[in-house]
Every structure is written in structure tokens, then in C-alpha cells.
Design a protein around this motif. Structure first.
Motif, PDB file in Angstrom:
ATOM      1  N   LEU A 216       1.319   1.807  -6.376  1.00 55.38           N
ATOM      2  CA  LEU A 216       0.894   0.807  -7.350  1.00 55.38           C
ATOM      3  C   LEU A 216       2.068   0.405  -8.245  1.00 55.38           C
ATOM      4  N   TYR A 217       2.080  -0.888  -8.655  1.00 53.10           N
ATOM      5  CA  TYR A 217       3.151  -1.393  -9.515  1.00 53.10           C
ATOM      6  C   TYR A 217       2.557  -2.304 -10.580  1.00 53.10           C
ATOM      7  N   ASP A 218       3.161  -2.294 -11.765  1.00 54.80           N
ATOM      8  CA  ASP A 218       2.671  -3.149 -12.843  1.00 54.80           C
ATOM      9  C   ASP A 218       3.368  -4.502 -12.809  1.00 54.80           C
ATOM     10  N   ALA A 219       3.099  -5.325 -13.829  1.00 55.66           N
ATOM     11  CA  ALA A 219       3.631  -6.691 -13.852  1.00 55.66           C
ATOM     12  C   ALA A 219       5.148  -6.728 -13.962  1.00 55.66           C
ATOM     13  N   ASP A 220       5.765  -5.656 -14.487  1.00 56.12           N
ATOM     14  CA  ASP A 220       7.222  -5.601 -14.612  1.00 56.12           C
ATOM     15  C   ASP A 220       7.887  -4.947 -13.407  1.00 56.12           C
ATOM     16  N   GLY A 221       7.086  -4.607 -12.392  1.00 58.79           N
ATOM     17  CA  GLY A 221       7.648  -3.978 -11.208  1.00 58.79           C
ATOM     18  C   GLY A 221       7.821  -2.483 -11.321  1.00 58.79           C
ATOM     19  N   ASN A 222       7.325  -1.866 -12.392  1.00 57.51           N
ATOM     20  CA  ASN A 222       7.421  -0.424 -12.558  1.00 57.51           C
ATOM     21  C   ASN A 222       6.334   0.262 -11.738  1.00 57.51           C
ATOM     22  N   ARG A 223       6.704   1.336 -11.088  1.00 57.11           N
ATOM     23  CA  ARG A 223       5.732   2.067 -10.282  1.00 57.11           C
ATOM     24  C   ARG A 223       4.747   2.801 -11.199  1.00 57.11           C
ATOM     25  N   LEU A 224       3.471   2.613 -10.918  1.00 56.95           N
ATOM     26  CA  LEU A 224       2.420   3.254 -11.700  1.00 56.95           C
ATOM     27  C   LEU A 224       2.071   4.614 -11.112  1.00 56.95           C
ATOM     28  N   PRO A 225       1.528   5.506 -11.927  1.00 55.26           N
ATOM     29  CA  PRO A 225       1.054   6.783 -11.379  1.00 55.26           C
ATOM     30  C   PRO A 225      -0.032   6.541 -10.334  1.00 55.26           C
ATOM     31  N   GLY A 226      -0.034   7.360  -9.284  1.00 53.90           N
ATOM     32  CA  GLY A 226      -1.066   7.223  -8.263  1.00 53.90           C
ATOM     33  C   GLY A 226      -2.448   7.401  -8.837  1.00 53.90           C
ATOM     34  N   ALA A 227      -2.563   8.288  -9.824  1.00 52.99           N
ATOM     35  CA  ALA A 227      -3.797   8.463 -10.590  1.00 52.99           C
ATOM     36  C   ALA A 227      -3.409   8.389 -12.064  1.00 52.99           C
ATOM     37  N   PRO A 228      -3.744   7.303 -12.752  1.00 50.65           N
ATOM     38  CA  PRO A 228      -3.283   7.136 -14.130  1.00 50.65           C
ATOM     39  C   PRO A 228      -3.939   8.101 -15.108  1.00 50.65           C
ATOM     40  N   ASP A 675      -3.827 -11.271  -5.731  1.00 53.08           N
ATOM     41  CA  ASP A 675      -4.494 -10.654  -6.877  1.00 53.08           C
ATOM     42  C   ASP A 675      -3.571 -10.737  -8.089  1.00 53.08           C
ATOM     43  N   ASN A 676      -4.117 -11.098  -9.261  1.00 50.82           N
ATOM     44  CA  ASN A 676      -3.316 -11.295 -10.476  1.00 50.82           C
ATOM     45  C   ASN A 676      -2.199 -12.296 -10.203  1.00 50.82           C
ATOM     46  N   LEU A 677      -2.617 -13.482  -9.821  1.00 46.94           N
ATOM     47  CA  LEU A 677      -1.698 -14.543  -9.414  1.00 46.94           C
ATOM     48  C   LEU A 677      -0.629 -14.832 -10.459  1.00 46.94           C
ATOM     49  N   LEU A 678      -0.985 -14.800 -11.733  1.00 45.73           N
ATOM     50  CA  LEU A 678      -0.041 -15.133 -12.813  1.00 45.73           C
ATOM     51  C   LEU A 678       0.733 -13.918 -13.312  1.00 45.73           C
ATOM     52  N   ASN A 679       0.549 -12.787 -12.642  1.00 43.55           N
ATOM     53  CA  ASN A 679       1.275 -11.562 -12.992  1.00 43.55           C
ATOM     54  C   ASN A 679       1.075 -11.182 -14.462  1.00 43.55           C
ATOM     55  N   GLU A 680      -0.186 -11.205 -14.898  1.00 42.53           N
ATOM     56  CA  GLU A 680      -0.544 -10.859 -16.277  1.00 42.53           C
ATOM     57  C   GLU A 680      -0.190  -9.401 -16.578  1.00 42.53           C
ATOM     58  N   ASP A 681       0.423  -9.166 -17.723  1.00 40.12           N
ATOM     59  CA  ASP A 681       0.738  -7.811 -18.182  1.00 40.12           C
ATOM     60  C   ASP A 681      -0.397  -7.369 -19.101  1.00 40.12           C
ATOM     61  N   TYR A 682      -1.195  -6.412 -18.692  1.00 38.89           N
ATOM     62  CA  TYR A 682      -2.405  -6.039 -19.425  1.00 38.89           C
ATOM     63  C   TYR A 682      -2.709  -4.559 -19.230  1.00 38.89           C
ATOM     64  N   PHE A 702      -2.427   3.190 -19.689  1.00 45.35           N
ATOM     65  CA  PHE A 702      -1.735   2.814 -18.459  1.00 45.35           C
ATOM     66  C   PHE A 702      -1.871   1.322 -18.231  1.00 45.35           C
ATOM     67  N   SER A 703      -0.865   0.753 -17.584  1.00 46.19           N
ATOM     68  CA  SER A 703      -0.837  -0.681 -17.313  1.00 46.19           C
ATOM     69  C   SER A 703      -1.726  -1.012 -16.124  1.00 46.19           C
ATOM     70  N   GLY A 704      -2.165  -2.274 -16.087  1.00 39.54           N
ATOM     71  CA  GLY A 704      -2.916  -2.758 -14.946  1.00 39.54           C
ATOM     72  C   GLY A 704      -1.999  -3.147 -13.807  1.00 39.54           C
ATOM     73  N   TYR A 705      -2.606  -3.540 -12.694  1.00 37.73           N
ATOM     74  CA  TYR A 705      -1.841  -3.924 -11.515  1.00 37.73           C
ATOM     75  C   TYR A 705      -1.094  -5.233 -11.749  1.00 37.73           C
ATOM     76  N   GLY A 706       0.111  -5.317 -11.194  1.00 33.90           N
ATOM     77  CA  GLY A 706       0.841  -6.573 -11.184  1.00 33.90           C
ATOM     78  C   GLY A 706       0.368  -7.460 -10.042  1.00 33.90           C
ATOM     79  N   ARG A 707       1.139  -8.523  -9.751  1.00 37.99           N
ATOM     80  CA  ARG A 707       0.766  -9.445  -8.690  1.00 37.99           C
ATOM     81  C   ARG A 707       0.795  -8.716  -7.338  1.00 37.99           C
ATOM     82  N   ARG A 708      -0.310  -8.832  -6.602  1.00 37.81           N
ATOM     83  CA  ARG A 708      -0.432  -8.153  -5.312  1.00 37.81           C
ATOM     84  C   ARG A 708      -0.824  -9.166  -4.245  1.00 37.81           C
ATOM     85  N   ILE A 709      -0.233  -9.045  -3.070  1.00 33.00           N
ATOM     86  CA  ILE A 709      -0.487  -9.970  -1.966  1.00 33.00           C
ATOM     87  C   ILE A 709      -1.137  -9.199  -0.821  1.00 33.00           C
ATOM     88  N   ALA A 710      -2.208  -9.763  -0.267  1.00 34.99           N
ATOM     89  CA  ALA A 710      -2.894  -9.132   0.864  1.00 34.99           C
ATOM     90  C   ALA A 710      -3.163 -10.181   1.926  1.00 34.99           C
TER      91      ALA A 710
END
Length: 717
Positions: A216-228, A675-682, A702-710
Motif C-alpha cells: 500500500l502507498y499513500d498520496a505522496d508515494g510513501n509505503r504504508l504499513p500492511g496493517a495500519p 481509485d482516488n483519481l485526484l490523489n487526495e491526501d487524507y 495513518f494515511s489513506g490510499y493514494g491513486r491506484r490503478i486496476a
């Protein structure tokens, strides 16, 4: 289960009574302007399907097409329901649904009518128990229900699995997903469905699904904890699901069998740390994680039998067995083994009247425990001797339930349908002797049997103003016990002394509103009010401590109210706009002082709004743009300059935008989701509950997910 003479007498009387389960349906399916009106919608969660005109409170149906689109921009079932269904809290972005609710109340989850919620010990993984690829549709039935029991007036979520087809059909689906900031860290998914009917009229369906999720990564590209947090997360998770069904259609009857197994493991790689400057949870790549991985595992079996002419009535019989395991990082694991039987008859008294009656019997054995360091004795010089032992904090509880019910519908003329009903909730919980663990010290606790019983009334009416519009009103009651986690912190030595402090929760639930549907417009409006006696909640407000504290949980009276609005409009045949708006609010009353104060963030979600636009370019390409907005909330005042009490920190709202494109070709369907098309930091709401709590140690955010493509490819053949 030992039922008294009085209980048996009441049970017999109530079974013969008249009952109803009011329901109000709104669907998110993609109707065309040429579609028939809403009368075509049926609700199948009960033993017998019922039409929309037979329902008097809210039901929201999530179609298979909805699921196919949303699963590219949502990582699990709770996120899909949050995107589509008004009144449900935003996703926690973890494995758990802690902090998510419907209209301020709990929701119970069923798969094909079989309860999978761990009601004795709430594990919070109810919506992380099945692959979306195995689902046909979802029915969200809001309010209490005479047909199902087990709940307060939140909602019942009935997940309906895929069915066998008339001809042999196969569907293969493959997918990939990655965050835009780290495309190389990709997750993959696969699903295969085989279904059909043999020459001997035996239907079959087999669905195999698996996922290997990326990090998982946040809006700034930082890797998030697997379990926050300690509830388990969706990062680097392995998931698989096996669903197998058989059914045999006969002249006047049918029999069906279901076997289902699901497992997800959250593979953690690094320890979590908290940044002291901003309170954000981060990973420490220098410290590998060495503890147990969070997991959820469900295995269930079900056999159903239906007969269309059983002494002039319709018969429905269902038996089931299910095992649920919920594991946490701490090594603690909830194990729930459940079995039950449900029998129902439908008597069509006249063309205008029908009666459904029957009973439900079930058992549930639940335990939660883990290895603990126990202080055995003291050696020389006052040094403690420590020994590792398995300690069950919720120890071998057994619930036995026998609940008769009856429902009655009466059509008065062409426009008015009345419903009346009764259910007798009757259950007891056997608590064996157990041990309380606290800071290495074991205290012996004496068990007992907790007994609960209550008759519950349901009333409803639907009036057709025109062919396109209905007005509805309903009153329903819910009755359920609280989470038995409180036993692990029981402040007295015997359960008998504690019984009066853990009453069952009763909810009186009122709802009224209207719905409208013609060829171009579908709309609904509903207002609701819940009067709740002896509700359980995590409440550390000093006002609450004066009354009914049970360990770390408050038992107190509550009031919850709110509204929901939905609208879907076809501008042209291929262009559709829609949205929903919902909000709930509530207060808790201090029984000693009579003082009221606002419910905290574990109960109430801020205003929530959604809007979408669907555009069908041609027979091949379609586009959906959707936005979900969550508002601010700040109701309870801070305790002082240091901050707020537990779960009372203010919420900061946010808006998430998703984009979904589909391409239907002769060689299958391609779906692209962002998902999160505008890359909202939240931050998800569950992350904000304690962001300003007075004890800085617990300000874990913990931060929410950044922009994700599927992207997903599916072909039927």
C-alpha cells in the motif's frame, strides 16, 4: 436449552401470532428508461421472496453489475457497500469494520441467509469473509427484522452467491492492480466460474477465486504499513475463495447444497512505528516483523429444501454449519463454531392475505484466547517466576437460541398494504468458569448462565399514491446481547453478580419516507429514529463514568436519528446521473444525572454524499465517474488544552473521486479502474478518532490510499 413452562407457553402463543418484516427497496442497478417500474424488485433474504409492495422499510440491492464495476476501485466488500449504499460509514481501509455502522447501529452479515457475524465476540471481519467474484448480489435490509433476529436496528447484509445456470457456462477473470507511484509493486487476481445443469436436472456451480495483493502507498508515494493498526490490513495479503453449489429441481420441490471456504492472510513485513512529530503510523524497514499474521478464515455448509405444496402451503427448511477464525497480530484468535436450523411455512390465506410463520434454532460456541506470560510464584530475592500459558479471555461460551416468528401481510384494495408481526427472541449464554488475566496475574472467575428473552413487534404500511410513487412507514424492534469481551475485565468474581450489569440491548426503530420510480427517474427519501435501551459502546467521557460502566464499556440509553436521500436520472438512454445523501446523529444519556451528550466517533458518521455519472458511448465503451464526500464532525468539547477524550476527536472531511471505464468486445470485457483519481491526501475516519486524544501514546494515525490503478479482463464462454 432449558426453557421454562412460561417460556414455552409464550413461544407457542407467539408462533401462532401475526408478524411482518417491513422492507423498503432501492436498487442501484443500471435500469434503462424502458425498464419496468420498481415492482419488479424482490427481496430474497427471507425464506420466501417478497415484492416491493410488501415492504415498508429500506432495502438497498447491489447488483452483480454494480459489483463488477466497483471491485476495480474498492479493495474489499465493506468499501464497495460504502461506495454504493447511503447510511453506511466510509471504509476503514483495514480488514476490520470497527467504527463502521448503519445509521449508528450494528449490522449483521449473512451469506445466503446463514449468519456469519461473530456475535458473541465481535471480530470486526464480517465483511472480509467472501470474494466479490463469488457474489450474485447483496441485499442491505435496514432496521430490525422479525425474520432474522440477532441484531439491533442497524442493518442486515445478506450476501447472495452465484447460482447455477440452465446451460453449461464458464467465466474466466484475471486482474492486476498497483499504485500509480509504484507500478512495479503489482497485485494480481484470478477467478474461474463453471456452472450449468445436467440432463438429470442437477444444477451445479463452482467458483474459484484468488488474489495476491501488493503493498500500500499513500498520496505522496510513501509505503504504508500492511496493517495500519492492530485490526489487520489489506497490504501484501493473500486471499482465496472456493464456493461450490448443487441443486436439484423436482416437480413441486427443490433441494440445494452449498459449501464455501474463504481465507485471507495479511503478510506483515516490518514493525510499525509512530512518528512523534505528526502522530502518523509508519513502517521501520530496519526491523522485520516477527509476530503472527492477521487472518480471517470461514468454512460453511448449508442444505435447503423447499416444497410448493406442503398441505396447501409453501415449505422452506434450511440447516447450516459454519466455522469462523479471526486472528490478530497479538496472537489472539477468535474461534466461532455455529450450527442451526430454520423452518418456515407460507400460507396464502386469500389473494389479499398471506402468513409466513416458523422458528429458528441455533447454537454458537465461541472462544478467544492467546499465550500469556503468567506470574507463577516468586523465587528467592523477590524475583518472579514467569511461565507462558494459554489464557482464554472469552472462554468457551455457548449460546443456544430458539426463536419462533410469524409475519402477516394484508392487501387492502389496490393501494394499501398493511403488515403486522411478532418474533420471540429467546436465548441463553453458558459461561464456564474461567480466568482473568491482568499484568501477569491470574484471577479465578466463576461462570453461570445468562438468560435473555423478549417478544418483538413489527408494524408497517405501504400506500401507493400513484403507479410510480409509494409512501411507507414502519415500526420495528431489535434485541441482542452485547459483545462478551467485557467478561475478560469483569470486576467481580462471579458471572451471577455481573449478570444485571450486562443486559440485552433493545431498540425501538421508526422509519417513514417515500419512493418514486418512472421510466427516467428513481428517487427515495427516508427519515429514521431509534430509541435504544442499554446500548453498549466504547465511551471514556467523564460524564458516562457515573453510570453503568462495564469494564471499559458503557451501557447506557441512546437516541439516534437521521435521513437518507437517493436519486437516479436518465438524461438520455445512455447517460445517467445519480447520487445519495445521508446523515445520522445521536446522543447518550447519563442514567444518574439525566445529562445528555453527543455519541462519539465509534457510533456516528458525519454527513456523507455521493454523486456519479454513467455514459454509454456505444455498444462497446462506457465510462463512470463517481465521487464520495465525507463531512466534518466536532460535537464533544475537548477535556482541556491536552486534547479530547477517547474516540471524540474532531473529524476532517475529504472527497475521493474514482473513474471506471469498460470495454465490451467480442473477446470479453476489459475494465479499467482508477481509485482516488485526484490523489487526495487524507486520513480515513477510523484513523482520526483519537488523533487529538489527551494521551499522546494513543494518537496513532495513518494515511489513506493514494491513486491506484486496476485493470481486469473477463470472458464468458
Amino acid at each position: 436449552m432449558n426453557l421454562s413452562i412460561v417460556n414455552l407457553a409464550v413461544t407457542t402463543a407467539l408462533t401462532a401470532a401475526l408478524a411482518a418484516t417491513p422492507v423498503f427497496a432501492q436498487t442501484s442497478q443500471e435500469h434503462s428508461p424502458e425498464s419496468d417500474n420498481i415492482e419488479r424488485i424482490v427481496v430474497s433474504a427471507s425464506p420466501f421472496e417478497q415484492k416491493l409492495s410488501d415492504t415498508a422499510n429500506s432495502v438497498f440491492i447491489v447488483s452483480q453489475e454494480d459489483l463488477a464495476l466497483q471491485k476495480t476501485v474498492a479493495r474489499n466488500l465493506s468499501e464497495i457497500i460504502s461506495n454504493l449504499v447511503p447510511g453506511f460509514s466510509p471504509s476503514t481501509e483495514t480488514m476490520s469494520t470497527f467504527g463502521q455502522n448503519f445509521r449508528g447501529g450494528k449490522a449483521i452479515v449473512m451469506i445466503d441467509g446463514v449468519l456469519i457475524s461473530t456475535t458473541l465476540r465481535a471480530g470486526g471481519r464480517d465483511l472480509q469473509s467472501i470474494s466479490v467474484d463469488a457474489i450474485q448480489s447483496i441485499e442491505v435490509i435496514k432496521g430490525a427484522s422479525a425474520m432474522y433476529g440477532n441484531g439491533e436496528a442497524g442493518a442486515i447484509i445478506n450476501v447472495i452467491t452465484k447460482k447455477s445456470t440452465a446451460n453449461v457456462e464458464m467465466q474466466t477473470t484475471i486482474g492486476a492492480e498497483a499504485f500509480a507511484s509504484e507500478l512495479s509493486d503489482t497485485g494480481y487476481s484470478f477467478s474461474q466460474t463453471v456452472s450449468g445443469t445436467s440432463e438429470s436436472d442437477v444444477g451445479f456451480m463452482l467458483n474459484l477465486a484468488g488474489k495476491d495483493r501488493g503493498n500500500l502507498y499513500d498520496a505522496d508515494g510513501n509505503r504504508l504499513p500492511g496493517a495500519p493498526n492492530s485490526q489487520g490490513g489489506m497490504g501484501d495479503a493473500d486471499e482465496y475463495d472456493i464456493l461450490f453449489k448443487l441443486d436439484k429441481e423436482m416437480t413441486d420441490s427443490r433441494i440445494a447444497f452449498l459449501a464455501h471456504h474463504y481465507k485471507i492472510v495479511n503478510n506483515l513485513q516490518y514493525k510499525r512505528t509512530v512518528n512523534e512529530d505528526n502522530g502518523m503510523v509508519e513502517i521501520d524497514e530496519t526491523s522485520p516483523y516477527q509476530g503472527p499474521n492477521p487472518l480471517t478464515k470461514l468454512t460453511s455448509f448449508q442444505v435447503t429444501y423447499e416444497h410448493d405444496d406442503f398441505f396447501g402451503q409453501q415449505l422452506s427448511l434450511s440447516a447450516y454449519k459454519s466455522d469462523v477464525n479471526v486472528g490478530y497480530e497479538s496472537g489472539s484468535e477468535i474461534v466461532s463454531e455455529r450450527a442451526g436450523f430454520k423452518a418456515a411455512l407460507q400460507w396464502r390465506i386469500t389473494d389479499e392475505q398471506r402468513l409466513v410463520y416458523g422458528f429458528e434454532y441455533g447454537t454458537d460456541n465461541t472462544e478467544q484466547g492467546r499465550m500469556r506470560d503468567v506470574m507463577i510464584t516468586e523465587a528467592g530475592a523477590g524475583e518472579a517466576v514467569i511461565e507462558s500459558q494459554y489464557i482464554c479471555s472469552v472462554c468457551d461460551l455457548t449460546e443456544t437460541k430458539l426463536s419462533p416468528f410469524a409475519q402477516y401481510w394484508h392487501q387492502l384494495g389496490d393501494d394499501l398494504t398493511l403488515q403486522a408481526g411478532l418474533r420471540y427472541e429467546n436465548f441463553e449464554i453458558e459461561v464456564p468458569d474461567y480466568q482473568r488475566y491482568r499484568k501477569g496475574v491470574i484471577t479465578e472467575k466463576q461462570g453461570d448462565t445468562l438468560k435473555y428473552n423478549k417478544p418483538l413487534v413489527n408494524l408497517g404500511a405501504v400506500y401507493s399514491v400513484t403507479e410510480s410513487s409509494d409512501i411507507f412507514a414502519s415500526f420495528s424492534q431489535g434485541y441482542s446481547h452485547g459483545d462478551m469481551r467485557m467478561l475478560r475485565d469483569m470486576p467481580v468474581d462471579t458471572v451471577a453478580e455481573f449478570a444485571d450489569e450486562i443486559p440485552a440491548t433493545q431498540t425501538n426503530y421508526f422509519e417513514t419516507g417515500l419512493r418514486f420510480s418512472d421510466h427516467n427517474l428513481q428517487a427515495s427519501f427516508a427519515v429514521f429514529y431509534s430509541d435504544i435501551s442499554d446500548s453498549y459502546g466504547y465511551d471514556y467521557n467523564v460524564k458516562a463514568e457515573l453510570d453503568k460502566r462495564v469494564a471499559s464499556v458503557i451501557v447506557a440509553d441512546e437516541e439516534i436519528w437521521g435521513y437518507e436521500v437517493t436519486a437516479d436520472y436518465f438524461i438520455t438512454k445512455g447517460f445517467k446521473l445519480g447520487g445519495a445523501l445521508s446523515q445520522s446523529e445521536g446522543k447518550r444519556t447519563n442514567g444518574s444525572t439525566g445529562e445528555e451528550y453527543w455519541l462519539n466517533d465509534t457510533k456516528i458518521t458525519p454527513v456523507k454524499a455521493s454523486i456519479y455519472a454513467n455514459y454509454q458511448f456505444n455498444e462497446i465503451a462506457a465510462l463512470r465517474l463517481q465521487a464520495n464526500y465525507v463531512g466534518d464532525r466536532e460535537k464533544n468539547a475537548a477535556e482541556g488544552p491536552e486534547g479530547y477524550s477517547y474516540y471524540e476527536s474532531p473529524y476532517d472531511g475529504y472527497t475521493l473521486v474514482d473513474l471506471i471505464a469498460t470495454f465490451d468486445t467480442d473477446f470479453g470485457r476489459i475494465t479499467l479502474g482508477v481509485d482516488n483519481l485526484l490523489n487526495e491526501d487524507y486520513q480515513p475516519l477510523v484513523s482520526q478518532m483519537n488523533k487529538e486524544v489527551v494521551w499522546e501514546t494513543y494518537r496513532n494515525q495513518f494515511s489513506g490510499y493514494g491513486r491506484r490503478i486496476a485493470v481486469e479482463y473477463s470472458i464468458s464462454y
